[in-house]
Every structure is written in structure tokens, then in C-alpha cells.
Design a protein around this motif. Sequence first.
Motif, PDB file in Angstrom:
ATOM      1  N   MET A   1       0.828  -1.208   0.000  1.00 25.64           N
ATOM      2  CA  MET A   1       0.000   0.000   0.000  1.00 25.64           C
ATOM      3  C   MET A   1       0.865   1.263   0.000  1.00 25.64           C
ATOM      4  SD  MET A   1      -2.956   1.465  -0.009  1.00 25.64           S
ATOM      5  CE  MET A   1      -4.178   0.241   0.474  1.00 25.64           C
ATOM      6  N   ILE A   2       1.874   1.293   0.883  1.00 23.50           N
ATOM      7  CA  ILE A   2       2.745   2.468   0.965  1.00 23.50           C
ATOM      8  C   ILE A   2       3.509   2.659  -0.344  1.00 23.50           C
ATOM      9  CG2 ILE A   2       4.770   3.453   2.103  1.00 23.50           C
ATOM     10  CD1 ILE A   2       3.834   2.138   4.690  1.00 23.50           C
ATOM     11  N   THR A   3       3.989   1.544  -0.907  1.00 18.84           N
ATOM     12  CA  THR A   3       4.711   1.609  -2.187  1.00 18.84           C
ATOM     13  C   THR A   3       3.828   2.186  -3.281  1.00 18.84           C
ATOM     14  OG1 THR A   3       6.078  -0.308  -1.606  1.00 18.84           O
ATOM     15  CG2 THR A   3       5.930   0.271  -3.934  1.00 18.84           C
ATOM     16  N   SER A   4       2.576   1.753  -3.318  1.00 20.75           N
ATOM     17  CA  SER A   4       1.641   2.238  -4.333  1.00 20.75           C
ATOM     18  C   SER A   4       1.392   3.732  -4.173  1.00 20.75           C
ATOM     19  CB  SER A   4       0.314   1.473  -4.227  1.00 20.75           C
ATOM     20  OG  SER A   4       0.499   0.092  -4.427  1.00 20.75           O
ATOM     21  N   ILE A   5       1.174   4.165  -2.949  1.00 19.93           N
ATOM     22  CA  ILE A   5       0.907   5.587  -2.687  1.00 19.93           C
ATOM     23  C   ILE A   5       2.102   6.444  -3.074  1.00 19.93           C
ATOM     24  CG2 ILE A   5       0.470   7.292  -0.880  1.00 19.93           C
ATOM     25  CD1 ILE A   5      -1.200   5.139   0.547  1.00 19.93           C
ATOM     26  N   LEU A   6       3.289   5.979  -2.707  1.00 22.26           N
ATOM     27  CA  LEU A   6       4.501   6.734  -3.034  1.00 22.26           C
ATOM     28  C   LEU A   6       4.692   6.853  -4.543  1.00 22.26           C
ATOM     29  CD1 LEU A   6       7.081   5.404  -0.398  1.00 22.26           C
ATOM     30  CD2 LEU A   6       6.019   7.676  -0.495  1.00 22.26           C
ATOM     31  N   LEU A   7       4.441   5.757  -5.266  1.00 29.08           N
ATOM     32  CA  LEU A   7       4.609   5.791  -6.720  1.00 29.08           C
ATOM     33  C   LEU A   7       3.551   6.677  -7.372  1.00 29.08           C
ATOM     34  CD1 LEU A   7       6.239   4.906  -9.107  1.00 29.08           C
ATOM     35  CD2 LEU A   7       4.861   2.819  -9.264  1.00 29.08           C
ATOM     36  N   ILE A   8       2.357   6.692  -6.828  1.00 28.23           N
ATOM     37  CA  ILE A   8       1.305   7.576  -7.345  1.00 28.23           C
ATOM     38  C   ILE A   8       1.728   9.038  -7.180  1.00 28.23           C
ATOM     39  CG2 ILE A   8      -1.034   8.421  -6.885  1.00 28.23           C
ATOM     40  CD1 ILE A   8      -1.814   5.484  -6.340  1.00 28.23           C
ATOM     41  N   ILE A   9       2.299   9.360  -6.011  1.00 33.22           N
ATOM     42  CA  ILE A   9       2.778  10.730  -5.771  1.00 33.22           C
ATOM     43  C   ILE A   9       3.908  11.086  -6.734  1.00 33.22           C
ATOM     44  CG2 ILE A   9       3.933  12.244  -4.115  1.00 33.22           C
ATOM     45  CD1 ILE A   9       2.429  10.713  -1.897  1.00 33.22           C
ATOM     46  N   VAL A  10       4.854  10.168  -6.889  1.00 27.99           N
ATOM     47  CA  VAL A  10       5.975  10.392  -7.806  1.00 27.99           C
ATOM     48  C   VAL A  10       5.469  10.560  -9.238  1.00 27.99           C
ATOM     49  CG1 VAL A  10       8.018   9.329  -8.857  1.00 27.99           C
ATOM     50  CG2 VAL A  10       7.683   9.229  -6.379  1.00 27.99           C
ATOM     51  N   ALA A  11       4.485   9.755  -9.624  1.00 33.00           N
ATOM     52  CA  ALA A  11       3.925   9.838 -10.976  1.00 33.00           C
ATOM     53  C   ALA A  11       3.298  11.201 -11.225  1.00 33.00           C
ATOM     54  CB  ALA A  11       2.883   8.742 -11.185  1.00 33.00           C
ATOM     55  N   TYR A  12       2.584  11.711 -10.227  1.00 32.31           N
ATOM     56  CA  TYR A  12       1.986  13.041 -10.380  1.00 32.31           C
ATOM     57  C   TYR A  12       3.053  14.117 -10.507  1.00 32.31           C
ATOM     58  CZ  TYR A  12      -0.221  17.457  -9.378  1.00 32.31           C
ATOM     59  OH  TYR A  12      -0.606  18.774  -9.460  1.00 32.31           O
TER      60      TYR A  12
ATOM     61  N   GLY B   1       9.499  13.748 -24.217  1.00 28.11           N
ATOM     62  CA  GLY B   1       9.436  14.031 -22.787  1.00 28.11           C
ATOM     63  C   GLY B   1       8.057  13.797 -22.202  1.00 28.11           C
ATOM     64  N   ASP B   2       7.030  14.265 -22.911  1.00 27.03           N
ATOM     65  CA  ASP B   2       5.662  14.082 -22.423  1.00 27.03           C
ATOM     66  C   ASP B   2       5.267  12.606 -22.397  1.00 27.03           C
ATOM     67  OD1 ASP B   2       5.290  16.753 -21.969  1.00 27.03           O
ATOM     68  OD2 ASP B   2       4.166  17.133 -23.812  1.00 27.03           O
ATOM     69  N   SER B   3       5.733  11.845 -23.386  1.00 20.25           N
ATOM     70  CA  SER B   3       5.416  10.414 -23.425  1.00 20.25           C
ATOM     71  C   SER B   3       6.099   9.669 -22.280  1.00 20.25           C
ATOM     72  CB  SER B   3       5.856   9.813 -24.766  1.00 20.25           C
ATOM     73  OG  SER B   3       5.187  10.427 -25.845  1.00 20.25           O
ATOM     74  N   LEU B   4       7.359  10.025 -22.020  1.00 13.66           N
ATOM     75  CA  LEU B   4       8.100   9.353 -20.944  1.00 13.66           C
ATOM     76  C   LEU B   4       7.470   9.584 -19.577  1.00 13.66           C
ATOM     77  CD1 LEU B   4      11.794   9.995 -22.051  1.00 13.66           C
ATOM     78  CD2 LEU B   4      10.568   7.809 -22.040  1.00 13.66           C
ATOM     79  N   LYS B   5       6.803  10.724 -19.416  1.00 15.81           N
ATOM     80  CA  LYS B   5       6.149  11.008 -18.131  1.00 15.81           C
ATOM     81  C   LYS B   5       5.059   9.998 -17.822  1.00 15.81           C
ATOM     82  CE  LYS B   5       4.868  15.238 -18.876  1.00 15.81           C
ATOM     83  NZ  LYS B   5       4.385  16.625 -18.679  1.00 15.81           N
ATOM     84  N   GLY B   6       4.449   9.446 -18.849  1.00 17.54           N
ATOM     85  CA  GLY B   6       3.446   8.409 -18.648  1.00 17.54           C
ATOM     86  C   GLY B   6       4.052   7.017 -18.641  1.00 17.54           C
ATOM     87  N   LEU B   7       5.064   6.821 -19.490  1.00 17.35           N
ATOM     88  CA  LEU B   7       5.670   5.500 -19.651  1.00 17.35           C
ATOM     89  C   LEU B   7       6.455   5.057 -18.422  1.00 17.35           C
ATOM     90  CD1 LEU B   7       6.448   3.101 -21.531  1.00 17.35           C
ATOM     91  CD2 LEU B   7       8.399   4.486 -22.276  1.00 17.35           C
TER      92      LEU B   7
ATOM     93  N   GLY C   1      -4.093   3.879 -10.642  1.00 16.35           N
ATOM     94  CA  GLY C   1      -3.821   5.103  -9.892  1.00 16.35           C
ATOM     95  C   GLY C   1      -2.568   5.798 -10.372  1.00 16.35           C
ATOM     96  N   VAL C   2      -1.534   5.018 -10.668  1.00 13.92           N
ATOM     97  CA  VAL C   2      -0.268   5.573 -11.148  1.00 13.92           C
ATOM     98  C   VAL C   2      -0.467   6.248 -12.508  1.00 13.92           C
ATOM     99  CG1 VAL C   2       2.045   4.987 -11.982  1.00 13.92           C
ATOM    100  CG2 VAL C   2       1.182   3.974  -9.855  1.00 13.92           C
ATOM    101  N   GLY C   3      -1.134   5.557 -13.425  1.00 14.01           N
ATOM    102  CA  GLY C   3      -1.357   6.115 -14.754  1.00 14.01           C
ATOM    103  C   GLY C   3      -2.188   7.378 -14.719  1.00 14.01           C
ATOM    104  N   LEU C   4      -3.214   7.365 -13.902  1.00 10.12           N
ATOM    105  CA  LEU C   4      -4.080   8.535 -13.789  1.00 10.12           C
ATOM    106  C   LEU C   4      -3.331   9.700 -13.163  1.00 10.12           C
ATOM    107  CD1 LEU C   4      -6.968   9.393 -14.414  1.00 10.12           C
ATOM    108  CD2 LEU C   4      -7.635   8.625 -12.134  1.00 10.12           C
ATOM    109  N   ALA C   5      -2.485   9.422 -12.177  1.00  8.31           N
ATOM    110  CA  ALA C   5      -1.717  10.477 -11.515  1.00  8.31           C
ATOM    111  C   ALA C   5      -0.754  11.151 -12.485  1.00  8.31           C
ATOM    112  CB  ALA C   5      -0.946   9.896 -10.331  1.00  8.31           C
ATOM    113  N   ALA C   6      -0.079  10.362 -13.312  1.00  3.98           N
ATOM    114  CA  ALA C   6       0.856  10.923 -14.292  1.00  3.98           C
ATOM    115  C   ALA C   6       0.119  11.808 -15.291  1.00  3.98           C
ATOM    116  CB  ALA C   6       1.590   9.798 -15.022  1.00  3.98           C
TER     117      ALA C   6
END
Length: 197
Positions: free
Chosen positions: A1-12, A60-66, A84-89
Motif C-alpha cells: 500500500m505504501i509503495t503504491s501511494i509513493l509511486l502515485i505521488i511520484v507519478a503526479y 518528454g511528455d510520453s516518458l512522463k506516462g511511460l 492510480g499511477v497512470g491517472l496520476a501521471a
Amino acid sequence: MITSILLIIVAYLLGSVSSAIIVCRLMGLPDPRTQGSNNPGATNVLRFGGKKAAAITLLGDSLKGLVPMLAGHLLGLDPLALAGVGLAAFIGHLYPVFFGFKGGKGVATALGVQFGLYWPIGLCVAAVWLFVAKVLKISSLSGLISMALAPLFVWLFWDEKPLIGMQLIITGLLIWRHRSNIRNLLEGTEGRISAGD
């Protein structure tokens, strides 16, 4: 759960890094928010900055999602967390915290998310974009049609409700961000790829 939340934040936060603005600053070009359509995206950069600046912006914009999606796979995230990660990015690109929450329209970042989720999905979306662009030569319409079909491709290749839901939200937000383009399309005033947005 913590890993997922952190990656979602990083993705945003990664999504919030505006490729167009940074590329234009590094190449001595005007701020894309003050030129052309005022949209910090690759098509608008092409309009006044040329193919090289536009290509770098697109990458650059593509890599932000990839990149965040690939990280999610490496960390073994489940479909809900990946969504969640994809949507955040994607939301980071549309509403970047580093640039006053005024971002681009999201086609390239969405495509990066789709390739990162599962490459055949990205390939199908990209193929539709290229086909429509070749035939109709209108960038915004290519993006709208390809992203409208994207939920279908997600359903065909990876039938998980969170992932389909993610793509439906991305498609909906992308259409909303293109509302001025849609108005121009209806009025017959939307520019072509060589000068359109």
C-alpha cells in the motif's frame, strides 16, 4: 500500500514537469503558453519552435506516462494501483503543480501510459492516431478519435475494471481539455497538422 501511494505521488510530480516549457527555455524559444494556441504541448511547440523542439517535447511528455507505469510493473503493483499511477501521471501533465496547474492537453502522456500499461494497447492507439492524421491531417481529431477508442483496446487486451476505468477517465478529461478544438472542428476552423493543435 505504501509503495503504491509513493509511486502515485511520484507519478503526479513527474507528470507535472512540463516538457514543452523546459525544452523551450533550454532552446531559447518563447514560452509556449504565450505562443500559438498557448498550449504547452508538442503540436504547439512545432508551430513556432520547429520539428526538433517538438520531437523532444513529444518524447518528454510520453516518458512522463511511460516511466511510472514501467516502475509499477517492476514493483508488482496490482491493476488498481497501476490505474492510480497512470491517472496520476496524466493529471500531473494536465494540472502541473510546478506550473500553476496549467498544463497541456495530454495526448502524448496518455499514450505513454498506454504503452507502459501494455505495449499492444499503446501500439493500437498510436496506429489509430497515425491513420487519422495521415487521412485527415488534423492533430486534435487524431488524438480525440484514438483516445476515444483507447478504452476498447484496454478492454480487449487487459480486461480489468480499474484499468478500463482509468482509461475512461483519461479519455473524458482529454476530451474536456480539447473542448476548444472540438468547437473549432464543428465550425470548420481547426488547423491542419502543419499548423494545427
